[in-house]
Design a protein around this motif. Structure first.
Motif, PDB file in Angstrom:
ATOM      1  N   GLY A  98     -27.389  23.517 -47.245  1.00 43.55           N
ATOM      2  CA  GLY A  98     -28.634  22.782 -47.133  1.00 43.55           C
ATOM      3  C   GLY A  98     -28.713  21.794 -45.993  1.00 43.55           C
ATOM      4  N   LEU A  99     -27.722  21.768 -45.097  1.00 42.55           N
ATOM      5  CA  LEU A  99     -27.783  20.835 -43.975  1.00 42.55           C
ATOM      6  C   LEU A  99     -28.828  21.314 -42.975  1.00 42.55           C
ATOM      7  CD1 LEU A  99     -23.979  20.228 -43.355  1.00 42.55           C
ATOM      8  CD2 LEU A  99     -25.590  18.693 -44.448  1.00 42.55           C
ATOM      9  N   PRO A 100     -29.656  20.402 -42.462  1.00 42.66           N
ATOM     10  CA  PRO A 100     -30.700  20.809 -41.505  1.00 42.66           C
ATOM     11  C   PRO A 100     -30.082  21.296 -40.204  1.00 42.66           C
ATOM     12  CG  PRO A 100     -30.514  18.421 -41.590  1.00 42.66           C
ATOM     13  CD  PRO A 100     -29.641  18.947 -42.690  1.00 42.66           C
ATOM     14  N   ASN A 101     -30.788  22.208 -39.561  1.00 45.12           N
ATOM     15  CA  ASN A 101     -30.298  22.769 -38.303  1.00 45.12           C
ATOM     16  C   ASN A 101     -30.701  21.861 -37.142  1.00 45.12           C
ATOM     17  OD1 ASN A 101     -29.119  24.520 -36.506  1.00 45.12           O
ATOM     18  ND2 ASN A 101     -30.893  25.881 -36.398  1.00 45.12           N
ATOM     19  N   LYS A 102     -30.140  20.654 -37.119  1.00 42.46           N
ATOM     20  CA  LYS A 102     -30.397  19.695 -36.048  1.00 42.46           C
ATOM     21  C   LYS A 102     -29.225  18.735 -35.961  1.00 42.46           C
ATOM     22  CE  LYS A 102     -33.337  16.831 -39.084  1.00 42.46           C
ATOM     23  NZ  LYS A 102     -34.675  16.232 -39.229  1.00 42.46           N
ATOM     24  N   ASN A 156     -24.174  19.113 -33.662  1.00 40.04           N
ATOM     25  CA  ASN A 156     -23.903  18.026 -32.740  1.00 40.04           C
ATOM     26  C   ASN A 156     -23.920  16.714 -33.507  1.00 40.04           C
ATOM     27  OD1 ASN A 156     -23.781  19.702 -30.494  1.00 40.04           O
ATOM     28  ND2 ASN A 156     -25.960  19.504 -30.057  1.00 40.04           N
ATOM     29  N   VAL A 157     -22.961  15.845 -33.231  1.00 36.86           N
ATOM     30  CA  VAL A 157     -22.894  14.536 -33.882  1.00 36.86           C
ATOM     31  C   VAL A 157     -23.034  13.464 -32.815  1.00 36.86           C
ATOM     32  CG1 VAL A 157     -21.486  12.933 -35.233  1.00 36.86           C
ATOM     33  CG2 VAL A 157     -21.505  15.371 -35.805  1.00 36.86           C
ATOM     34  N   ILE A 158     -24.047  12.628 -32.960  1.00 33.97           N
ATOM     35  CA  ILE A 158     -24.382  11.602 -31.977  1.00 33.97           C
ATOM     36  C   ILE A 158     -24.129  10.226 -32.578  1.00 33.97           C
ATOM     37  CG2 ILE A 158     -26.238  10.613 -30.575  1.00 33.97           C
ATOM     38  CD1 ILE A 158     -27.638  13.418 -30.922  1.00 33.97           C
TER      39      ILE A 158
END
Length: 327
Positions: free
Chosen positions: A29-33, A65-67
Motif C-alpha cells: 500500500g505504499l504510494p508510488n512517489k 526515493n527518500v528525501i
C-alpha cells in the motif's frame, strides 16, 4: 493461494526488470512517489545527521526515493505542523524526538498534539554532552564550569536547539541538579548554536553527540561531560555528570519516525518493517555509531507507549509552571 500469487507477481516483475522490494512496497500500500523525511531543525543537528544516516538504506529497502527535508523554526513546530497536515499515505514522515510533539504543545499554541501523529518506530538513541569552546581556559573540567556558574548566577550563557527541545529540557535538568542558573539562548537547531559557541558568542552548549562529535574531534570544541548514565564509548575519557557529583543524573535523546494520523495501519507496518531491516544492517549500525548514535528499533505500539509516558511527564511539568512559552 496468497503465496502462489506473490510468487507469480515476483516472477512477472523480475521479468520486467522491477526490483522485488519495489513490488512488495506496492503490495503493502505504499504510494508510488518519493518518501520525505522531514527534519524540524537546521542541517547539521542530531535529527538531521540521523535522518541522513538511514536515508540511503531506507530508500533501497522501500524501493522509493527518500528525501531529507529540513524545516527548521519554532523549536520544531514548523516541521511538525507540516507533517501533521500532510497526506496520510506514508510519503511524509517526521524525524523527531518526543519533545517536539509532547513538550511544545504545552508551551505554546500549536495546531498539533500527540494524537495528530501515527508512531512508526524508534530509530536511535544518542548521548547528550556539555561542550565548550576548545581553547576556553576558564573551564578546565565540568567542576570548574559548575563552580563558575554558581559564582555568577544567570551570567553563564548556554545555547540549545530551541525551546522545548531535548537539549533545552536537559539544560533545565542540569540547572536543577547542579543548583545553578544559566542564561539560556535558544537557536533554530544545534548547528547554529555550535557555530556561535565556536565563535565565542556563548559559553557552552548542551547538545547531542551526533552534531558535536566532528567539532570535538577537530579540537574546535571540548566535551566536559556526558549526560548519560554511563560513559559513552565514543568519548571514553569524558566523565558523566554522575561522576561529577550529580547523583542519578541521566539524560539522552531518543529519535523516532512518525506519520500523520490516519495513515493506514498496513502502510505504517510496512515502513516499520523496512525501518527495522535497515537498523539491523551492520553498515547502518556502524554509520550511526560513527556519528555518536546507537540504532534502536521498536514497534509502533512501543513507540506510542513511550511517547504517552513523555506526554504525561510534560503535562506534570506544565502544571507546575516549569514549561514557559518562548518569548
Amino acid at each position: 493461494m496468497r503465496q502462489i500469487n506473490r510468487r507469480r507477481m515476483l516472477a512477472q516483475m523480475l521479468a520486467l526488470g522491477v526490483a522485488p522490494h519495489a513490488l512488495l512496497a506496492r503490495a503493502q500500500g505504499l504510494p508510488n512517489k518519493p518518501v520525505t523525511l522531514v527534519v524540524p531543525f537546521a542541517p547539521g543537528g542530531n535529527l538531521d545527521v540521523v535522518a541522513r544516516a538511514i536515508a540511503p538504506a531506507l530508500e533501497q529497502t522501500l524501493g522509493r526515493n527518500v528525501i531529507v527535508d529540513n524545516r527548521p523554526g519554532a523549536g520544531g513546530v514548523i516541521g511538525a505542523t507540516a507533517v501533521s497536515r500532510a497526506e496520510p499515505d506514508g510519503s511524509t514522515l517526521l524525524v523527531t524526538t518526543p519533545n517536539a510533539i509532547v513538550v511544545l504543545p504545552k508551551m505554546t499554541r500549536t495546531s498539533f498534539k500527540l494524537a495528530s501523529f501515527s508512531p512508526v518506530g524508534l530509530v536511535s538513541t544518542t548521548a547528550l554532552v556539555v561542550v565548550v569552546k576548545g581553547n576556553d581556559t576558564r573551564f578546565r573540567d565540568i567542576a570548574a564550569l559548575l563552580a563558575h556558574a554558581r559564582a555568577n548566577p544567570g551570567k553563564v550563557t548556554v545555547g540549545h536547539a530551541g525551546p522545548g527541545t531535548t537539549n533545552h529540557m536537559a539544560a533545565l535538568q542540569l540547572e536543577d541538579a547542579a543548583k545553578i542558573r544559566l542564561n539560556e539562548v535558544p537557536y533554530k537547531g544545534s548547528a547554529p548554536a555550535l557555530i556561535d559557541l565556536m565563535g565565542g558568542q556563548i559559553d557552552l552548549v548542551v547538545d547531542q553527540l551526533t552534531s558535536s562529535a566532528p567539532h570535538i574531534q577537530s579540537g574546535a570544541l571540548r566535551a566536559l561531560a556526558v549526560m548519560s548514565r554511563e560513559r559513552d564509548p565514543a568519548l571514553s575519557k569524558v566523565p558523566t555528570l554522575r561522576e561529577a557529583g550529580l547523583a542519578n543524573f541521566e539524560a539522552t535523546t531518543a529519535t523516532g519516525l512518525l506519520a500523520p494520523v490516519g495513515t493506514p495501519a498496513a502502510v505504517v507496518d510496512a515502513i516499520n518493517g523496512a525501518l527495522r531491516k535497515v537498523l539491523a544492517e551492520g553498515s547502518v549500525k556502524s554509520r550511526l555509531l560513527s556519528v555518536g548514535s546507537v540504532a534502536q528499533s521498536s514497534s509502533p505500539q512501543e513507540l506510542l507507549a513511550s511517547l504517552q509516558r513523555e506526554d504525561a511527564r510534560a503535562q506534570t511539568l506544565a502544571a507546575a509552571g516549569r514549561l514557559k512559552a518562548p518569548d
